[in-house]
Every structure is written in C-alpha cells, then in structure tokens.
Design an enzyme around this catalytic site. Sequence first.
Site, PDB file in Angstrom:
ATOM      1  N   GLU A 271       0.831  -1.204   0.000  1.00  0.00           N
ATOM      2  CA  GLU A 271       0.000   0.000   0.000  1.00  0.00           C
ATOM      3  C   GLU A 271       0.867   1.256   0.000  1.00  0.00           C
ATOM      4  O   GLU A 271       0.364   2.371   0.108  1.00  0.00           O
ATOM      5  CB  GLU A 271      -0.923   0.005   1.225  1.00  0.00           C
ATOM      6  CG  GLU A 271      -2.138  -0.901   1.080  1.00  0.00           C
ATOM      7  CD  GLU A 271      -1.762  -2.355   0.854  1.00  0.00           C
ATOM      8  OE1 GLU A 271      -1.035  -2.909   1.681  1.00  0.00           O
ATOM      9  OE2 GLU A 271      -2.184  -2.927  -0.162  1.00  0.00           O
TER      10      GLU A 271
ATOM     11  N   ASN B  26      -0.339  -7.709  -3.828  1.00  0.00           N
ATOM     12  CA  ASN B  26      -1.044  -6.913  -4.832  1.00  0.00           C
ATOM     13  C   ASN B  26      -0.105  -5.934  -5.528  1.00  0.00           C
ATOM     14  O   ASN B  26       0.884  -5.501  -4.968  1.00  0.00           O
ATOM     15  CB  ASN B  26      -2.176  -6.119  -4.161  1.00  0.00           C
ATOM     16  CG  ASN B  26      -1.648  -5.152  -3.108  1.00  0.00           C
ATOM     17  OD1 ASN B  26      -1.233  -5.568  -2.043  1.00  0.00           O
ATOM     18  ND2 ASN B  26      -1.633  -3.873  -3.407  1.00  0.00           N
TER      19      ASN B  26
ATOM     20  N   ASP C 160      -7.034  -5.245  -5.074  1.00  0.00           N
ATOM     21  CA  ASP C 160      -6.135  -5.538  -3.956  1.00  0.00           C
ATOM     22  C   ASP C 160      -6.174  -7.004  -3.559  1.00  0.00           C
ATOM     23  O   ASP C 160      -6.152  -7.338  -2.380  1.00  0.00           O
ATOM     24  CB  ASP C 160      -6.462  -4.665  -2.728  1.00  0.00           C
ATOM     25  CG  ASP C 160      -5.503  -4.922  -1.562  1.00  0.00           C
ATOM     26  OD1 ASP C 160      -4.309  -5.139  -1.817  1.00  0.00           O
ATOM     27  OD2 ASP C 160      -5.952  -4.914  -0.405  1.00  0.00           O
TER      28      ASP C 160
END
Lengths: 177, 606
Positions: B207, B291, B333
């Site tokens: 992230e 991801n 994701d």
Amino acid sequence: MRQALAMLLPLTLVLVACQREERDTRPQSALGSGEQPTPVTALEPGGQRPSASDNKAASFEANAFHLSEGKRLFGWFNCSGCHANGGGGMGPALMDEKWLYGSSIESIHATIRDGRPNGMPSFRQKIPDDQIWELAAFVRALSGNAPSSAAPQRNDDMMVHPSENRLPDAATLGKSP
Amino acid sequence: MAIWNSFRTCILSVMLLACGPFLSGASEPPSAAAIAPPAAAAPPDDGQWTMPAKNYASTRFSDLTEINEGNVKNLQVAFTFSTGVNKGQEAAPLVVGNIMYIVTPFPNIVYALDLSRPGAPMKWKYEPNPEPAAQGVACCDVVNRGAAFADGRIFFNTLDGHTIALDANTGKPIWNTHIGNINIGETITMAPLVVKGKVLVGNSGGEMGVRGWVKALDAEDGHVVWTAYGTGPDKDVLIGPDFKPHYDMDKGKDLGVTTWPPEAWKIGGGNMWGWISYDPDLNLIFHGTGNPGPWNPDLRPGDNKWTSGIFARDPDTGAAKWFYQWSPHDLHDYDGINEQILLDMTWQGKPRKVLVRPERNGYLYILDRTTGEVLSATAYGPVNSSKGVDLKTGRLIANPDKRTGTGKVVRDICPTASGLKDWQPSAFSPKTGLLYIPHNNLCMDEEGVEVNYIAGTPYVGMNVRMIPGPGGNRGAFTAWDVAAAKPAWVLKENFPVWSGTVVTAGDVVFYGTMEGWFKAVSARTGDLLWQFKTSSGIIGQPITYRGPDGHQYVAILSGVGGWAGAIVSGDLDPRDATAALGFVNAMKDLKNATTAGGTLYVFRLP
C-alpha cells in the site's frame, strides 16, 4: 455638488458593507517559515504561559479558499492514505475529539511540518509552508472546527461522510448543549 | 473447447455463488480419505510446535488425541500471560521442549515461558526496541505473525525491518540484520520460515509503493544469501534457464518490466508478507506475491508481473522454477500471499503432488506443485468480481461490470479488498480430508482516485467502503472437502473470522472470533463442542502441544486488531466509511463488542 455627495454616500455604505473574504490565491511558496515553537502539552510547571498564536493562523483558519485548498492537498500529499477521509487507518482518526499532539491550528501545523515520533512523517522542506497552514486548517474542519460558512460543502468523490460544513463539532458530539 | 470450459467454470461459480454460503450442517463423509501431506514435509508429530504452520506442508494438523470430541467440553484454563501490548495479536506461539515462545506486535517483544514450572513463569524476554516511526508505515495495524525455531535459535522479524536470531535458551541476540527501510515504506510483519539453514523473509508495503522481495538469510550469521524481487527484470526476480511456467501468459523475457508502464514496476508492490511452504522431495519453496500498487488499476495497464501470483523456487539459490498469476492486472487488492497446503492426492485417477490454496480472490485452487498447472479453481464463497478461471489458459476471467477506475464508483464487488480470505491460515486434517478455512464474507464499493507517489507514504488511489456480504454474516468458517471440491459444512460468524485455526487427530478444530470467543468444533460435523470467552477479540493462530507433564494443551493469543480490527486497536472513527481502507465501514459495531487486549490463554483438561 450636494446631490452628487448624497448619491455617493449610500454607494460608499454599500461598498463598505460588502466585506469580501480575502483570497490570496498565490500564497508565498517559501519553505521553512512558521518556526514559532508550539507546546504539545497543557502541562507547564508553575502554570500555563499565554499561548503564542502565530499571526498566520487567523488568516488561514476561517478562510473558505484556504480550507478548500487544504482539502485538495489532503489528497494530493497522501494524507488521506493514512488518515482516510478523517476516520483514520494507518494514522489516527482526525474527525474525532481526541488530539494526541494538540488541537490548535499551530499544533497541527507543527505536527505536519516536524512529524511526530510514533509514525507521523515530517514534511518540512517537502510542502510549502502556506500549504501546510491550509492543510492544518482543513484538518480542524474535519472535526467540525471550522465555520460552516467557510468549510468545504461537497465531495467531488464518493460521499464517505457528511461534507465538512455539516460535520458536528466532535468535542460536543453526543452531548447535550 | 476453451470457451466451453470457461463457460462451465462460470456456471459452476455462479451456482456456488448462489448456494455456497448457505450449505451447513452435517453431510456425507468425505469422498476420499487418501489425501495426505508428503511425509518429508509433515513428519510424525513430536508434540512440539516449532513453526507457525506446524510443518513445511503447512497443515496445522496435530496428531495429539488426548483432547477429543468427547472430552473437549471439559477444557479449562491452565494459565494466562499478558503480553503488555494492546495491538492485534496475529502470532502463533511456539513450543520447543519445555519452553513456549511468543512474539508481540510492535514493539515486537519476545517472551520465553518455562512450561515445566507452575504458572509458566517468564524465563527470559528480549526487547528489540524497533524504531517507533515504523508504526506510521504499517498498512494494517502493527502486527507480527510469529517466530520460527531451528537449531537452537529463535528467528523473528521486527516491524522496522530487522531479522533477528536469538539463542533459544538464553534469549541473547546472535545476529541482527537490517533488511527493510521504513523511509520507503517497508515493514516486516510475516513469520520467517527456516529451510536448509536459510531464514526466508519478505517485506510488507504493497500500500506504500514498495517493491516486493523475499530474501534468504544465512541462519548461521544472518548475511543475505539471495534476494528475489516481485517485479522488475528477470535477473532481479531470479528468473533463469530453470524457469518453466505452465501457462503462455507467464512466458517471455523481463515480463516484470514489460507488463508495466515505464518505470512503474519500481514502485509496483508484489510484496511477500504471507506464508511459505517447502517440499523437501522436490527441493522447492512456494510463496505468493502481493497486490500491485497502486490499487487504482488505471495507473498500471498490463498484467503487472509478478504480482498477485505464486512462485516455486529453489531454496538454495532462489532460482524460480515456475510461476502462476492468480489475478493478472489485479483490480481489487487481491494479494496472492495466502498459505499453501502441500498434499498428495489422486486427481482424475492419477496420483498428483498438489498444492491447495484458498485464495483471496475467492477461489480454492488446486495446483500441481511440480509444474504450476491449475487442476481446479472453485469459488468457496460469494464471488462476482470474476467469472471463474479458464483452465485452458489459466487466466482469471475478470467481470467487466466490476472493473474499477478513476472517477468511477463501482458497487457491490465481492469479495472485498481483504479477500474472501486474507492472511488467516487454514488447516487440513488427513483424517477427515477436509480443509478448515477461516474467512470473510464481505462486499465493497470502490472508486479510483488520483494518487501521487511520495516515497514512504501510501500509494493506493482508491476510496473503498466495505459492507457485509450475502446473508449478513461478515465471517464464515468453512470445512472444504478437497476431493469433492465442495463445502462439507459452513459455520456463520457475525464478524470476519480473522483468526487462524488448528485441527487435531482428536477430530477437534479450534478457532477464535473477533468478539473474543475461542471455539472448539467437531472436525467431522462442525458442531460446537466448547467455547470460552477471552478478554479481547481473537485474530491469532491457535496451536496445540504436549506439555512437560505429558498432557495436551491448546494455546491462543487474544487481542483484537489487524486490518479487520483496526477500528478498535487504532481507535478509528466509524463515521468515515473509508477509514482503514474501507474496512471500518463493515466493522462499525466492533467497538461495542470488544476492546483492545493482548493475553495468552492456555487450556488443558482437568
């Protein structure tokens, strides 16, 4: 001559009554100003000193233009990445009544500029100082600490919470007045 | 033929979508009991618990039978221990000889408890004092998923990017290697795995625009032996002449560069923060990749190799043997880092060495672990983000109606970014042939937004809000019949089942709920046999072991948090639907159900 003066008087009154918000649309981009030390605690041995307000604070705090700029920058500088749209995530929530490092705009400005030890990065030399003030003003708006006449009115994106001008003051949330 | 195959897969997944979550209660006995982990990867149980997954096959199955279906109702607390850290406790305790080891969330304290003495007093503790600023770059609470034991040493990772080896007997540090940089957003949350004298570790940060890697550190002195990246040129990914992927989509030179916009692979994610399995016979390790970043797919057209996939590698050199991509050009994701259970089974009349993976994108995959060929992929809960897996090409068939992008709100995508199942590991019993899967039942709305890459800050570009999935139960505990590729029974839970699970030869399965219940259910029928309310929500990994007194014990860390419990552990505000990357919206009532905590509970029979 007298007639002309009589006509000029109401016109002057009208002009004076129409007080417009000042919009400094090209804020100075100099880095590193706003160096006033800001205490992050209310505990000061021997009694509190009068808090030194930064003279920039007032001009940013209740200004609709700066608040909307702050909202835009909140996304652009990835503040929203950690604090979401105020509810928090990696970083703490900003729309509640809890403040780890002070709730004043000066404290928030210092938090963004200098960082805090448990994960808040320092954006000194990364974000122009006036934009830090805009961000700090918007952060206060997230907990209802901005005049509803000046706070942003709508989201351009998914409505994830009521717009900032409709958010209640978090400090009194759920308590009767 | 290919079209028919995919159509069939599609029909199958639609049927499962309709009936999957509603199956429950007892059903016929498992259709094949002859499914078992390879002996080399799952040696006979010695009563210890030396790695979070129990063994290299990652079965989380214990041969102990003292606690069984008949007497588990009598379980009582043997002792408790406060970790002193009120953050999400995702770790599995370890038991080696007479000592239990636990590692806490940040600040990653390691405790050794002496099981041979009454009340299991502390034998030693080790405080690594990680950098507090690391808390600001950990995406989803400041968790740690456990330590690993090998050759008299305890190996564990700290949030600020250190791998540390301790003398298991004294707690004295032997080496400390700094491999992660928090100023680019790297943290380490996974439990290491020790294979052939090498400590395998990967980074978190999908992230934060962090480029993923897995490293092998020499268990002796901690130096880095090899590094395999999750994106970039073949030489960085350790793709060489031995690399033989099964599907055409994974063949070609430097796909880790060419399947991205220019330079995007450098900040493209593909992190390795989950589980690794190891097959000693094939001399292969298996690990997933996370991801791609950012979440907003408009910023990274292409298949985004080698993210959201799985690698088989030679543990000695790191050289890739094969790769399979669960979610090419991931839209939601769907990290590919879940656990893989190594099993030997008969597939369509032939013995196959397989790898079973309940994947985040909602499918339970059975892969041939020698080649990476997908034998089957069956939805194990509600899925509408894709329409199945084309077994001819191996490709996930994305549902165009659920495609996300900048400035577009797409509603009711199932499963969520947290997946039908996230990191919480499942367990397999060779006695029942069932895989016990703790998982989520959530859907979400997503809106892609513009995002700038600023090193060390999030790189997501997606507004997300999650909602309960079909049926309203936000979690489920599914017993999956591996041979029949369908659920044997399903238990509904109000909150996501974010804990791991363990199954025993006594036919008892243990798992925890986010309200704080620690439950024992029948491995055959799913009937609730016993439950105990702990002080906080449970997201940890239960284990069972034989104590110094010769009796069987069960241990679990209680303490809510993690991504699902961040609303409590991070005190987030539920009025913002996008808080904690949207998870808070589905967990608004968790603050009324539990509070933060951090306590070890150990149970035994009277």
